[in-house]
Each structure stands twice: as structure tokens, then as C-alpha cells.
Design a protein around this motif. Structure first.
Motif, PDB file in Angstrom:
ATOM      1  N   ALA A 165      -3.176   8.906  23.928  1.00  8.40           N
ATOM      2  CA  ALA A 165      -2.731   7.521  23.772  1.00  8.40           C
ATOM      3  C   ALA A 165      -2.291   7.211  22.347  1.00  8.40           C
ATOM      4  O   ALA A 165      -1.244   6.609  22.135  1.00  8.40           O
ATOM      5  CB  ALA A 165      -3.848   6.563  24.185  1.00  8.40           C
ATOM      6  N   ASP A 166      -3.111   7.628  21.343  1.00  7.96           N
ATOM      7  CA  ASP A 166      -2.762   7.278  19.962  1.00  7.96           C
ATOM      8  C   ASP A 166      -3.245   8.310  18.938  1.00  7.96           C
ATOM      9  O   ASP A 166      -3.439   7.983  17.782  1.00  7.96           O
ATOM     10  CB  ASP A 166      -3.303   5.899  19.606  1.00  7.96           C
ATOM     11  CG  ASP A 166      -4.818   5.831  19.633  1.00  7.96           C
ATOM     12  OD1 ASP A 166      -5.482   6.870  19.837  1.00  7.96           O
ATOM     13  OD2 ASP A 166      -5.364   4.729  19.434  1.00  7.96           O
ATOM     14  N   CYS A 167      -3.432   9.525  19.345  1.00 17.59           N
ATOM     15  CA  CYS A 167      -3.876  10.664  18.509  1.00 17.59           C
ATOM     16  C   CYS A 167      -5.357  10.636  18.172  1.00 17.59           C
ATOM     17  O   CYS A 167      -5.883  11.611  17.650  1.00 17.59           O
ATOM     18  CB  CYS A 167      -3.071  10.799  17.230  1.00 17.59           C
ATOM     19  SG  CYS A 167      -1.362  11.226  17.520  1.00 17.59           S
ATOM     20  N   GLY A 168      -6.048   9.533  18.457  1.00 18.19           N
ATOM     21  CA  GLY A 168      -7.484   9.477  18.209  1.00 18.19           C
ATOM     22  C   GLY A 168      -7.845   9.923  16.809  1.00 18.19           C
ATOM     23  O   GLY A 168      -7.187   9.563  15.832  1.00 18.19           O
ATOM     24  N   MET A 169      -8.860  10.751  16.706  1.00 17.80           N
ATOM     25  CA  MET A 169      -9.343  11.209  15.401  1.00 17.80           C
ATOM     26  C   MET A 169      -8.438  12.255  14.757  1.00 17.80           C
ATOM     27  O   MET A 169      -8.618  12.621  13.597  1.00 17.80           O
ATOM     28  CB  MET A 169     -10.760  11.766  15.534  1.00 17.80           C
ATOM     29  CG  MET A 169     -10.856  12.991  16.398  1.00 17.80           C
ATOM     30  SD  MET A 169     -12.534  13.567  16.644  1.00 17.80           S
ATOM     31  CE  MET A 169     -12.907  14.254  15.063  1.00 17.80           C
ATOM     32  N   PHE A 170      -7.421  12.727  15.492  1.00 15.49           N
ATOM     33  CA  PHE A 170      -6.535  13.760  14.961  1.00 15.49           C
ATOM     34  C   PHE A 170      -5.240  13.202  14.367  1.00 15.49           C
ATOM     35  O   PHE A 170      -4.356  13.961  13.992  1.00 15.49           O
ATOM     36  CB  PHE A 170      -6.210  14.779  16.052  1.00 15.49           C
ATOM     37  CG  PHE A 170      -7.433  15.493  16.552  1.00 15.49           C
ATOM     38  CD1 PHE A 170      -8.059  16.456  15.781  1.00 15.49           C
ATOM     39  CD2 PHE A 170      -7.973  15.170  17.781  1.00 15.49           C
ATOM     40  CE1 PHE A 170      -9.193  17.098  16.228  1.00 15.49           C
ATOM     41  CE2 PHE A 170      -9.112  15.807  18.247  1.00 15.49           C
ATOM     42  CZ  PHE A 170      -9.727  16.780  17.465  1.00 15.49           C
ATOM     43  N   ARG A 171      -5.119  11.880  14.290  1.00 18.13           N
ATOM     44  CA  ARG A 171      -3.912  11.270  13.708  1.00 18.13           C
ATOM     45  C   ARG A 171      -3.727  11.784  12.289  1.00 18.13           C
ATOM     46  O   ARG A 171      -4.639  11.793  11.481  1.00 18.13           O
ATOM     47  CB  ARG A 171      -4.019   9.755  13.695  1.00 18.13           C
ATOM     48  CG  ARG A 171      -2.810   9.088  13.046  1.00 18.13           C
ATOM     49  CD  ARG A 171      -2.735   7.611  13.255  1.00 18.13           C
ATOM     50  NE  ARG A 171      -2.609   7.201  14.653  1.00 18.13           N
ATOM     51  CZ  ARG A 171      -1.505   7.348  15.387  1.00 18.13           C
ATOM     52  NH1 ARG A 171      -0.451   7.907  14.869  1.00 18.13           N
ATOM     53  NH2 ARG A 171      -1.480   6.928  16.626  1.00 18.13           N
TER      54      ARG A 171
END
Length: 133
Positions: free
Chosen positions: A88-94
């Protein structure tokens, strides 16, 4: 979708670079306890046989092209689902060096299921929403 297709919704799952947490929950959603197939959804091996693409994980540099090709190979009308916070929004890997972005940064996404990982009930409800369209 069921009225449009006249059959079960065929889904191709693509792991674009996840930790496998979402895959475990997707497997549980199609397992005997939650049984997503009873609502008219089933997993298929080929995008050419699919009506929907279910994407999990952030999109890594190595998976951007395969994801795009998979979505392009899926006949229209198709639905693309981003399952999990990473899709959805890369989570902790952004911002990580190997990450292109979220699923919506690479392909058009129709429906998002949030959670890290999302519960099987949430995945089944999203699939039911697609089959009711």
C-alpha cells in the motif's frame, strides 16, 4: 464481477518483495478455516487465466518489470489489489535502497488492504467486495 464473468474470480498473486507475512495470511484466507473460494475467488498460476492480480510486498527493483508484465498479461477487465502495508505505501521499507516503491507507484491499484500483515478476514472481505462489484 461474478455476474460479468459468470464464474469464480481467478486471482494471480505476485510477491513483489515482501517478508512473506502477507503470503502466510493470503494462504490462510484460502485455507479451510476462512475458505475464500466459497465466496467465488480462487488462485490461479497464470496471469492469462486471471481476472485480478493480488500484490504483496514493496516493489523491488528486480520485481518492477515482472509485476508490470504480469498486470499487462492479465486480460481486461481486471482488478489489482495491494495487500499489506508494504504494497500500500512501502511500510517500514520506504526509502530503502532496493525499493522502487509501493504497488501503486508501478501499476494502477483498484483496492488496498492495509495491515502488517492484514488478517485473513480482511483479505476475504476485500475479495468479497471485488466479487460483489
Amino acid at each position: 464481477m461474478l455476474k460479468l464473468l459468470g464464474r469464480a474470480l481467478a486471482i494471480r498473486q505476485v510477491d513483489a518483495g515482501s517478508c512473506n507475512g502477507c503470503e502466510i495470511e493470503v494462504a490462510a484466507a484460502f485455507g479451510p478455516v476462512y475458505d475464500a473460494e466459497r465466496y467465488g475467488a480462487r488462485l490461479v498460476a497464470s496471469p492469462r487465466h486471471a481476472d485480478a492480480v493480488l500484490v504483496t510486498g514493496v516493489v523491488t527493483h528486480n520485481m518492477a518489470e515482472p509485476l508490470t508484465r504480469t498486470v499487462d498479461a492479465t486480460p481486461r477487465p481486471r482488478v489489482v489489489l495491494a495487500v499489506g502495508d508494504c504494497a500500500a505505501d512501502c511500510g517500514m521499507f520506504r526509502g530503502a535502497y532496493g525499493v522502487v516503491g509501493s504497488a501503486s507507484d508501478v501499476v494502477d491499484v483498484d483496492l488496498t488492504v492495509t495491515g502488517c500483515p492484514p488478517r485473513p478476514e480482511q483479505i476475504v472481505e476485500a475479495l468479497r467486495a471485488v466479487t460483489r462489484r
